[in-house]
Enzyme design. Structure first.
Site, mmCIF file in Angstrom:
data_model
loop_
_atom_site.group_PDB
_atom_site.id
_atom_site.type_symbol
_atom_site.label_atom_id
_atom_site.label_comp_id
_atom_site.label_asym_id
_atom_site.label_seq_id
_atom_site.Cartn_x
_atom_site.Cartn_y
_atom_site.Cartn_z
ATOM 1 N N ARG A 90 0.829 -1.209 0.000
ATOM 2 C CA ARG A 90 0.000 0.000 0.000
ATOM 3 C C ARG A 90 0.865 1.261 0.000
ATOM 4 O O ARG A 90 0.899 2.012 -0.972
ATOM 5 C CB ARG A 90 -0.933 -0.009 1.217
ATOM 6 C CG ARG A 90 -2.088 0.995 1.124
ATOM 7 C CD ARG A 90 -1.743 2.431 1.509
ATOM 8 N NE ARG A 90 -1.260 2.557 2.881
ATOM 9 C CZ ARG A 90 -0.795 3.684 3.395
ATOM 10 N NH1 ARG A 90 -0.714 4.778 2.641
ATOM 11 N NH2 ARG A 90 -0.355 3.742 4.651
ATOM 12 N N ASP A 91 1.619 1.479 1.059
ATOM 13 C CA ASP A 91 2.373 2.715 1.201
ATOM 14 C C ASP A 91 3.540 2.778 0.218
ATOM 15 O O ASP A 91 3.971 3.865 -0.162
ATOM 16 C CB ASP A 91 2.893 2.833 2.635
ATOM 17 C CG ASP A 91 3.373 4.228 2.970
ATOM 18 O OD1 ASP A 91 3.008 5.171 2.253
ATOM 19 O OD2 ASP A 91 4.117 4.375 3.952
ATOM 20 N N HIS B 291 6.491 4.412 12.599
ATOM 21 C CA HIS B 291 6.577 4.389 11.140
ATOM 22 C C HIS B 291 7.581 5.463 10.732
ATOM 23 O O HIS B 291 7.277 6.660 10.793
ATOM 24 C CB HIS B 291 5.189 4.684 10.560
ATOM 25 C CG HIS B 291 5.104 4.648 9.078
ATOM 26 N ND1 HIS B 291 4.355 3.704 8.396
ATOM 27 C CD2 HIS B 291 5.652 5.427 8.116
ATOM 28 C CE1 HIS B 291 4.448 3.917 7.098
ATOM 29 N NE2 HIS B 291 5.235 4.968 6.901
ATOM 30 N N HIS C 235 10.465 7.197 8.074
ATOM 31 C CA HIS C 235 11.070 7.364 6.757
ATOM 32 C C HIS C 235 12.555 7.650 6.945
ATOM 33 O O HIS C 235 12.967 8.169 7.987
ATOM 34 C CB HIS C 235 10.378 8.490 5.991
ATOM 35 C CG HIS C 235 9.004 8.122 5.510
ATOM 36 N ND1 HIS C 235 8.576 8.330 4.225
ATOM 37 C CD2 HIS C 235 7.956 7.545 6.146
ATOM 38 C CE1 HIS C 235 7.329 7.906 4.089
ATOM 39 N NE2 HIS C 235 6.937 7.425 5.244
ATOM 40 N N CYS D 164 5.403 9.528 0.256
ATOM 41 C CA CYS D 164 4.058 10.046 0.487
ATOM 42 C C CYS D 164 3.713 10.974 -0.659
ATOM 43 O O CYS D 164 4.413 11.965 -0.879
ATOM 44 C CB CYS D 164 3.977 10.798 1.819
ATOM 45 S SG CYS D 164 2.353 11.535 2.107
#
Length: 311
Positions: A24-25, A217, A219, A250
């Site tokens: 998904r991400d 989460h 990055h 994102c």
């Protein structure tokens, strides 16, 4: 395959749940649309590597994220297996209905700690977004689904700068009060450092969100993701989000580069003697395969190193 020497460290859990967000991400950020069969094969390979929580897709309007317009078709291709969860992101009540109609048992909603990103991502301010999520979370829980509440921009925002701890705690606490069963704290642009992470986890926990329901989460924009994971684990977190091969970013925050690579996370945890249940060799092979599909090398240092060693 070369493996790290196992040298345990004090203050770490015996095991960690790896929340795989790549399908998904990761894939939502691709310029092109990945065929549904390829996505399904990606998830099957991730399952084969031992991952048991795989965020599969999002029931978002196709005009917003055309890469995920095939959500129903993808879920129809996935096998319902014991002990396996396929969470999906839902942005609104319509998305929830679509997900529940497909028998989804785990959903996620995506909130922001900052006003600017909330308006860019959801076209609503923080308070308005939380009000929108209230009936969504309630309906999902009534249907027997677990609900993850993402809190984005927890360490910094490209438009607002440093984000106050109280802002993050307020959103996390509200999501928990609405009925979310897990809260994922997201450093969306990767600016956080370990001290920030420790302070943030302690503050969220101190506000009444149980540590066993907190995830992180990260990055890796500034190369801090693994250091931040270690700080979070030492503060009591037991669930870590990552993306196979470091896929993703994102689409609504241009300064957000790739997610923490699952392989990099597993390599570190193996070296620390923390159990994940993930077969690193199978996972690397999966990311090498996906890199070929996408036509570019994986950004993960562990994938590149182990792929060279196996060649």
């Amino acid at each position: 395959m070369y493996a790290p020497e196992v040298v345990p460290a004090d203050g770490l859990p015996a095991s960690v749940t790896v929340y795989e967000a790549g399908p998904r991400d990761g894939l939502q950020n691709e310029k092109g649309v990945i065929p549904t069969e390829v996505k399904a094969e990606f998830i099957r390979r991730l399952l084969g590597a031992g991952l048991r929580v795989i965020e599969a897709t999002s029931f978002v309007h196709p005009d917003w994220v055309p890469q995920l317009a095939d959500a129903e078709d993808l879920l129809d291709l996935l096998e319902d297996l014991p002990g396996v969860r396929y969470p999906v992101l839902v942005p609104n009540a319509r998305g929830l209905r679509r997900a529940l109609d497909r028998g989804v048992r785990d959903i996620a909603v995506f909130a922001s700690a900052t006003e600017t990103f909330s308006r860019r991502n959801l076209n609503r301010g923080v308070t308005e977004a939380l009000e929108m999520f209230a009936p969504i979370v309630a309906s999902a829980r009534e249907a027997g689904a677990g609900v993850r509440g993402y809190v984005s921009m927890v360490c910094g925002d490209p438009w607002e700068g440093v984000v106050g701890v109280d802002q993050v705690v307020g959103v996390a606490r509200r999501l928990f009060e609405l009925g979310c069963t897990e809260i994922s704290l997201g450093d969306t642009i990767g600016v956080g450092t370990p001290g920030q992470v420790t302070r943030l986890v302690r503050a969220v926990s101190g506000a009444g969100v149980p540590l066993e329901q907190v995830a992180v989460h990260f990055h890796d924009t500034y190369g801090q993701a693994l250091a931040n994971v270690l700080a979070a684990l030492q503060a009591g977190v037991r669930t870590v989000d990552s993306s196979a091969g470091g896929l993703g970013g994102c689409p609504y925050a241009e300064s957000a580069t790739g997610n923490l690579a699952t392989e990099d996370l597993v390599w570190q945890l193996q070296g620390l003697g923390v159990h994940t249940g993930v077969d690193l060799a199978e996972l690397v092979a999966t990311s090498v395969w996906m890199a070929r599909v996408l036509g570019r090398p994986s950004p993960s240092p562990v994938v590149r190193a182990l792929a060279r060693a196996a060649a």
